[in-house]
Motif scaffolding. Sequence first.
Motif, PDB file in Angstrom:
ATOM      1  N   ASP A 124      -2.571  16.998 -12.520  1.00  0.00           N
ATOM      2  CA  ASP A 124      -3.385  15.885 -13.010  1.00  0.00           C
ATOM      3  C   ASP A 124      -2.643  14.581 -12.736  1.00  0.00           C
ATOM      4  OD1 ASP A 124      -4.700  14.988 -16.298  1.00  0.00           O
ATOM      5  OD2 ASP A 124      -5.113  14.211 -14.309  1.00  0.00           O
ATOM      6  N   TYR A 125      -3.234  13.666 -11.995  1.00  0.00           N
ATOM      7  CA  TYR A 125      -2.569  12.424 -11.596  1.00  0.00           C
ATOM      8  C   TYR A 125      -3.006  11.226 -12.425  1.00  0.00           C
ATOM      9  CZ  TYR A 125      -0.340  14.479  -7.608  1.00  0.00           C
ATOM     10  OH  TYR A 125       0.475  15.227  -6.803  1.00  0.00           O
ATOM     11  N   ARG A 126      -3.494  11.420 -13.620  1.00  0.00           N
ATOM     12  CA  ARG A 126      -3.943  10.291 -14.429  1.00  0.00           C
ATOM     13  C   ARG A 126      -2.814   9.459 -14.934  1.00  0.00           C
ATOM     14  NH1 ARG A 126      -7.863  13.253 -18.220  1.00  0.00           N
ATOM     15  NH2 ARG A 126      -7.785  14.949 -16.792  1.00  0.00           N
ATOM     16  N   GLU A 152       0.840  -1.195   0.000  1.00  0.00           N
ATOM     17  CA  GLU A 152       0.000   0.000   0.000  1.00  0.00           C
ATOM     18  C   GLU A 152       0.878   1.249   0.000  1.00  0.00           C
ATOM     19  OE1 GLU A 152      -2.940  -0.191   3.101  1.00  0.00           O
ATOM     20  OE2 GLU A 152      -3.975  -1.835   2.072  1.00  0.00           O
ATOM     21  N   VAL A 153       0.501   2.203  -0.831  1.00  0.00           N
ATOM     22  CA  VAL A 153       1.277   3.427  -1.011  1.00  0.00           C
ATOM     23  C   VAL A 153       0.370   4.615  -0.710  1.00  0.00           C
ATOM     24  CG1 VAL A 153       2.638   4.786  -2.653  1.00  0.00           C
ATOM     25  CG2 VAL A 153       2.590   2.282  -2.839  1.00  0.00           C
ATOM     26  N   LEU A 154       0.822   5.472   0.200  1.00  0.00           N
ATOM     27  CA  LEU A 154       0.123   6.715   0.506  1.00  0.00           C
ATOM     28  C   LEU A 154       1.010   7.852   0.030  1.00  0.00           C
ATOM     29  CD1 LEU A 154      -2.232   8.217   1.850  1.00  0.00           C
ATOM     30  CD2 LEU A 154      -0.923   8.147   3.982  1.00  0.00           C
ATOM     31  N   PHE A 156       8.237   0.434  -9.302  1.00  0.00           N
ATOM     32  CA  PHE A 156       7.785  -0.752  -8.570  1.00  0.00           C
ATOM     33  C   PHE A 156       6.485  -0.448  -7.808  1.00  0.00           C
ATOM     34  CE2 PHE A 156       7.883  -3.289  -4.627  1.00  0.00           C
ATOM     35  CZ  PHE A 156       8.039  -4.578  -5.124  1.00  0.00           C
ATOM     36  N   LEU A 157       6.393   0.777  -7.286  1.00  0.00           N
ATOM     37  CA  LEU A 157       5.226   1.197  -6.509  1.00  0.00           C
ATOM     38  C   LEU A 157       4.117   1.805  -7.369  1.00  0.00           C
ATOM     39  CD1 LEU A 157       7.108   2.889  -3.536  1.00  0.00           C
ATOM     40  CD2 LEU A 157       6.075   0.601  -3.577  1.00  0.00           C
ATOM     41  N   HIS A 158       4.342   1.872  -8.679  1.00  0.00           N
ATOM     42  CA  HIS A 158       3.402   2.493  -9.618  1.00  0.00           C
ATOM     43  C   HIS A 158       3.147   3.954  -9.279  1.00  0.00           C
ATOM     44  CE1 HIS A 158       1.449  -1.311 -11.520  1.00  0.00           C
ATOM     45  NE2 HIS A 158       2.756  -1.346 -11.560  1.00  0.00           N
ATOM     46  N   LEU A 159       4.212   4.680  -8.962  1.00  0.00           N
ATOM     47  CA  LEU A 159       4.129   6.120  -8.731  1.00  0.00           C
ATOM     48  C   LEU A 159       4.767   6.816  -9.916  1.00  0.00           C
ATOM     49  CD1 LEU A 159       4.975   6.735  -4.980  1.00  0.00           C
ATOM     50  CD2 LEU A 159       2.856   7.229  -6.169  1.00  0.00           C
ATOM     51  N   LYS A 160       3.961   7.460 -10.710  1.00  0.00           N
ATOM     52  CA  LYS A 160       4.466   8.112 -11.919  1.00  0.00           C
ATOM     53  C   LYS A 160       4.768   9.586 -11.707  1.00  0.00           C
ATOM     54  CE  LYS A 160       3.716   4.426 -14.384  1.00  0.00           C
ATOM     55  NZ  LYS A 160       4.608   3.365 -14.033  1.00  0.00           N
ATOM     56  N   HIS A 161       4.137  10.221 -10.715  1.00  0.00           N
ATOM     57  CA  HIS A 161       4.222  11.671 -10.578  1.00  0.00           C
ATOM     58  C   HIS A 161       4.889  12.105  -9.282  1.00  0.00           C
ATOM     59  CE1 HIS A 161       1.771  12.180 -14.094  1.00  0.00           C
ATOM     60  NE2 HIS A 161       0.977  11.263 -13.627  1.00  0.00           N
ATOM     61  N   ARG A 211      -3.314  10.451  -1.225  1.00  0.00           N
ATOM     62  CA  ARG A 211      -3.900   9.509  -2.180  1.00  0.00           C
ATOM     63  C   ARG A 211      -3.313   8.136  -1.915  1.00  0.00           C
ATOM     64  NH1 ARG A 211      -3.254  14.328  -4.967  1.00  0.00           N
ATOM     65  NH2 ARG A 211      -5.121  15.021  -6.068  1.00  0.00           N
ATOM     66  N   LYS A 212      -4.178   7.144  -1.829  1.00  0.00           N
ATOM     67  CA  LYS A 212      -3.726   5.807  -1.480  1.00  0.00           C
ATOM     68  C   LYS A 212      -4.057   4.835  -2.618  1.00  0.00           C
ATOM     69  CE  LYS A 212      -3.817   2.806   2.520  1.00  0.00           C
ATOM     70  NZ  LYS A 212      -4.394   2.596   3.851  1.00  0.00           N
ATOM     71  N   HIS A 213      -3.101   3.973  -2.918  1.00  0.00           N
ATOM     72  CA  HIS A 213      -3.353   2.887  -3.857  1.00  0.00           C
ATOM     73  C   HIS A 213      -2.519   1.694  -3.414  1.00  0.00           C
ATOM     74  CE1 HIS A 213       0.388   4.343  -5.761  1.00  0.00           C
ATOM     75  NE2 HIS A 213       0.516   3.104  -6.198  1.00  0.00           N
ATOM     76  N   PHE A 214      -2.705   0.572  -4.081  1.00  0.00           N
ATOM     77  CA  PHE A 214      -1.900  -0.591  -3.737  1.00  0.00           C
ATOM     78  C   PHE A 214      -1.488  -1.331  -4.999  1.00  0.00           C
ATOM     79  CE2 PHE A 214      -6.086  -2.467  -4.063  1.00  0.00           C
ATOM     80  CZ  PHE A 214      -5.852  -3.726  -4.613  1.00  0.00           C
ATOM     81  N   VAL A 215      -0.403  -2.077  -4.860  1.00  0.00           N
ATOM     82  CA  VAL A 215       0.053  -2.981  -5.912  1.00  0.00           C
ATOM     83  C   VAL A 215       0.287  -4.338  -5.259  1.00  0.00           C
ATOM     84  CG1 VAL A 215       1.068  -1.244  -7.431  1.00  0.00           C
ATOM     85  CG2 VAL A 215       2.453  -2.215  -5.620  1.00  0.00           C
TER      86      VAL A 215
END
Length: 135
Positions: A133-135, A34-36, A108-113, A40-44
Motif C-alpha cells: 500500500d503506497y498511501r 520528477e520522481v519515477l 526531499f523527494l517525498h518517497l516514504k516507501h 509510479r511517477k510524481h513530482f515535487v
Amino acid sequence: MVWQEEFPMIEVSIPSMEREVDEAGKSRKLFRVEVLFHGRKHFVLRRSSEFQTLHRKLRKIIQTPDLPSKRNPHLRTKPLEQRRQELEDYIQDIIYQNEDVPQVLLDFLHLKHFHTGMKVSSMESLDELDSQDYR
C-alpha cells in the motif's frame, strides 16, 4: 531468479522550472523534480534554498558531489537552464553513488516507501513491492 539491474529502481529528473507568485506578489522560481519509482511517477516543487538545505544535511552523512553554484564566474548569475541541468546531475550522482539512498534525500523527494539496497532484487521481491500500500 536474481538479476543485477543497471540502474537503481528510482529515477529523478528536473525537466523544467515554474514560477510561483505569493500573496505579496513576489515571484520565485521553483524546480519541478520528477520522481519515477517502480512505474509510479510524481513530482515535487523545490526552491534553490531547499537544495542548499538538502546538501548541508547530506554532507553530514555521506560524501557528496559539489552543489552547483548559482553563479557563473564570468557572469552575474548562471543561465537557469544550466542550473536546472546541474541540479539534476547532482541528485542523480547521489542516487547512483550510494547503495542505500540516504533518508534525507528520500524525504526531499517525498518517497516514504523506498526500500534501500535494491540494486539487486528478485522478481518475487518486485511482486511484493507492487502489492504494498503506497498511501
